[in-house]
Design an enzyme around this catalytic site. Structure first.
Site, PDB file in Angstrom:
ATOM      1  N   LYS A 246       0.836  -1.208   0.000  1.00  0.00           N
ATOM      2  CA  LYS A 246       0.000   0.000   0.000  1.00  0.00           C
ATOM      3  C   LYS A 246       0.870   1.257   0.000  1.00  0.00           C
ATOM      4  O   LYS A 246       0.635   2.178  -0.767  1.00  0.00           O
ATOM      5  CB  LYS A 246      -0.937   0.006   1.225  1.00  0.00           C
ATOM      6  CG  LYS A 246      -1.948  -1.139   1.233  1.00  0.00           C
ATOM      7  CD  LYS A 246      -3.025  -0.941   2.301  1.00  0.00           C
ATOM      8  CE  LYS A 246      -2.507  -1.013   3.720  1.00  0.00           C
ATOM      9  NZ  LYS A 246      -2.014  -2.362   4.100  1.00  0.00           N
TER      10      LYS A 246
ATOM     11  N   ARG B 280     -10.276   0.139   8.325  1.00  0.00           N
ATOM     12  CA  ARG B 280      -9.831  -1.223   8.606  1.00  0.00           C
ATOM     13  C   ARG B 280     -10.912  -2.057   9.286  1.00  0.00           C
ATOM     14  O   ARG B 280     -10.680  -3.232   9.564  1.00  0.00           O
ATOM     15  CB  ARG B 280      -8.619  -1.166   9.533  1.00  0.00           C
ATOM     16  CG  ARG B 280      -7.265  -1.275   8.822  1.00  0.00           C
ATOM     17  CD  ARG B 280      -6.206  -1.157   9.881  1.00  0.00           C
ATOM     18  NE  ARG B 280      -4.935  -1.725   9.599  1.00  0.00           N
ATOM     19  CZ  ARG B 280      -3.874  -1.039   9.161  1.00  0.00           C
ATOM     20  NH1 ARG B 280      -3.992   0.219   8.832  1.00  0.00           N
ATOM     21  NH2 ARG B 280      -2.714  -1.631   9.044  1.00  0.00           N
TER      22      ARG B 280
ATOM     23  N   ARG C 226      11.414  -5.950   5.481  1.00  0.00           N
ATOM     24  CA  ARG C 226      11.157  -4.551   5.127  1.00  0.00           C
ATOM     25  C   ARG C 226      11.941  -3.605   6.044  1.00  0.00           C
ATOM     26  O   ARG C 226      12.049  -3.839   7.241  1.00  0.00           O
ATOM     27  CB  ARG C 226       9.659  -4.269   5.271  1.00  0.00           C
ATOM     28  CG  ARG C 226       9.296  -2.811   5.034  1.00  0.00           C
ATOM     29  CD  ARG C 226       7.830  -2.647   4.780  1.00  0.00           C
ATOM     30  NE  ARG C 226       7.016  -2.699   5.990  1.00  0.00           N
ATOM     31  CZ  ARG C 226       5.708  -2.487   5.999  1.00  0.00           C
ATOM     32  NH1 ARG C 226       5.072  -2.240   4.870  1.00  0.00           N
ATOM     33  NH2 ARG C 226       5.031  -2.547   7.123  1.00  0.00           N
TER      34      ARG C 226
ATOM     35  N   ARG D  66      10.503  -1.592  11.599  1.00  0.00           N
ATOM     36  CA  ARG D  66       9.350  -1.251  12.445  1.00  0.00           C
ATOM     37  C   ARG D  66       9.146  -2.299  13.528  1.00  0.00           C
ATOM     38  O   ARG D  66       9.259  -3.490  13.274  1.00  0.00           O
ATOM     39  CB  ARG D  66       8.096  -1.154  11.571  1.00  0.00           C
ATOM     40  CG  ARG D  66       7.974   0.170  10.866  1.00  0.00           C
ATOM     41  CD  ARG D  66       6.860   0.186   9.859  1.00  0.00           C
ATOM     42  NE  ARG D  66       5.604  -0.375  10.345  1.00  0.00           N
ATOM     43  CZ  ARG D  66       4.485  -0.330   9.640  1.00  0.00           C
ATOM     44  NH1 ARG D  66       4.455   0.215   8.433  1.00  0.00           N
ATOM     45  NH2 ARG D  66       3.378  -0.849  10.123  1.00  0.00           N
TER      46      ARG D  66
HETATM   47  P1  AMP Z   1       0.053   0.461   8.958  1.00  0.00           P
HETATM   48  O1  AMP Z   1       1.215   1.377   8.863  1.00  0.00           O
HETATM   49  O2  AMP Z   1      -1.098   0.887   8.086  1.00  0.00           O
HETATM   50  O3  AMP Z   1       0.426  -0.984   8.754  1.00  0.00           O
HETATM   51  O4  AMP Z   1      -0.510   0.567  10.469  1.00  0.00           O
HETATM   52  C1  AMP Z   1       0.297   0.196  11.553  1.00  0.00           C
HETATM   53  C2  AMP Z   1      -0.558   0.017  12.793  1.00  0.00           C
HETATM   54  O5  AMP Z   1      -1.242   1.225  13.111  1.00  0.00           O
HETATM   55  C3  AMP Z   1      -1.653  -1.028  12.687  1.00  0.00           C
HETATM   56  O6  AMP Z   1      -1.180  -2.342  12.926  1.00  0.00           O
HETATM   57  C4  AMP Z   1      -2.620  -0.551  13.777  1.00  0.00           C
HETATM   58  O7  AMP Z   1      -2.123  -0.862  15.067  1.00  0.00           O
HETATM   59  C5  AMP Z   1      -2.546   0.964  13.626  1.00  0.00           C
HETATM   60  N1  AMP Z   1      -3.542   1.458  12.647  1.00  0.00           N
HETATM   61  C6  AMP Z   1      -3.288   2.086  11.467  1.00  0.00           C
HETATM   62  N2  AMP Z   1      -4.415   2.378  10.818  1.00  0.00           N
HETATM   63  C7  AMP Z   1      -5.423   1.910  11.600  1.00  0.00           C
HETATM   64  C8  AMP Z   1      -6.847   1.883  11.466  1.00  0.00           C
HETATM   65  N3  AMP Z   1      -7.469   2.382  10.386  1.00  0.00           N
HETATM   66  N4  AMP Z   1      -7.561   1.315  12.481  1.00  0.00           N
HETATM   67  C9  AMP Z   1      -6.968   0.829  13.570  1.00  0.00           C
HETATM   68  N5  AMP Z   1      -5.645   0.796  13.753  1.00  0.00           N
HETATM   69  C10 AMP Z   1      -4.875   1.339  12.780  1.00  0.00           C
END
Ligand code: AMP
Length: 214
Positions: A13, A88, A127, A160
């Site tokens: 993404k 999500r 990554r 990360r």
């Molecule tokens: P990402 O960078 O999109 O993989 O997001 C990393 C983490 O942020 C996820 O594993 C969640 O803990 C939190 N997070 C990001 N976006 C959301 C969302 N829309 N709803 C809930 N938690 C989120």
């Protein structure tokens, strides 16, 4: 154009978002990036989110809905935006529809990047990201020129905390449990555009262009 970029963690993404932003001149809104910035800044939002994120769990809906409500009203979103990592859950998708409807707006396309779990685990564990400019590397497929160093700005690359094995498994479980049902939600609304996300970034982007041109 208002886009949602949908897919499991590691589907690409962030990588595809950077390309879409450049071509369509719309801002990328990543709830993950916003939450990581809040953690780095030590804000109340960051403190609230950190525990959930480190374990690979979702941050509560009201928190991320609030972030999106505020961010999408900024002037740079007037002609559109791309949501990366939001919604999500079904309640998040419903809240998004409701907030846009109030503004006489709607989501135009939901791009769903399709990738098998085995490929995702390989991608995520290898990554690395630049904490300064956000460039994403993969130690095998797109490594930095100099070990652990960003090609663009020389910053030390980060692994990360939620890209470690245990958190990856939990994030995939959460995706299948809570996020995958969104596909049916958007399919019913005629908005879902599935794209094969398993190839190289350029090939995936071609797939995105094809479905957007239909
Ligand atoms: P990402 O960078 O999109 O993989 O997001 C990393 C983490 O942020 C996820 O594993 C969640 O803990 C939190 N997070 C990001 N976006 C959301 C969302 N829309 N709803 C809930 N938690 C989120």
């Amino acid at each position: 154009m208002r886009l949602v970029l949908f897919g499991p963690p590691g589907a690409g993404k962030g990588t595809q978002a950077q390309r879409l932003v450049a071509e369509h001149k719309i801002p990328q809104i990543s709830t993950g990036d916003i939450l990581r910035a809040a953690i780095k800044a030590g804000s109340a939002l960051g403190t609230k989110a950190k525990g959930f994120m480190d374990q690979g769990k979702l941050v509560p809906d009201d928190v991320v809905i609030g972030i999106i409500e505020e961010r999408t009203q900024q002037p740079d979103c007037a002609t559109g935006f791309m949501l990366d990592g939001f919604p999500r859950t079904i309640p998040q998708a419903e809240a998004l529809d409701a907030m846009l409807a109030k503004r006489q707006q709607r989501v135009d396309h939901v791009l769903s990047l399709e990738v098998d779990d085995a490929v995702l685990v390989k991608r995520l564990s290898r990554r690395r990201t630049c904490p300064v400019c956000g460039t994403i590397y993969h130690l095998d497929f797109s490594p930095p020129r100099q070990e652990n160093t960003c090609d663009r700005d020389g910053a030390t690359l980060a692994h990360r905390s939620d890209d470690q094995e245990a958190a990856i498994q939990e994030r995939l479980r959460v995706f299948h449990d809570q996020t995958a049902p969104l596909k049916a939600y958007y399919q019913q609304r005629g908005l879902l555009r599935a794209v094969d996300g398993s190839g190289a970034p350029d090939a995936v982007y071609q797939g995105i262009r094809t479905v957007l041109a239909r």
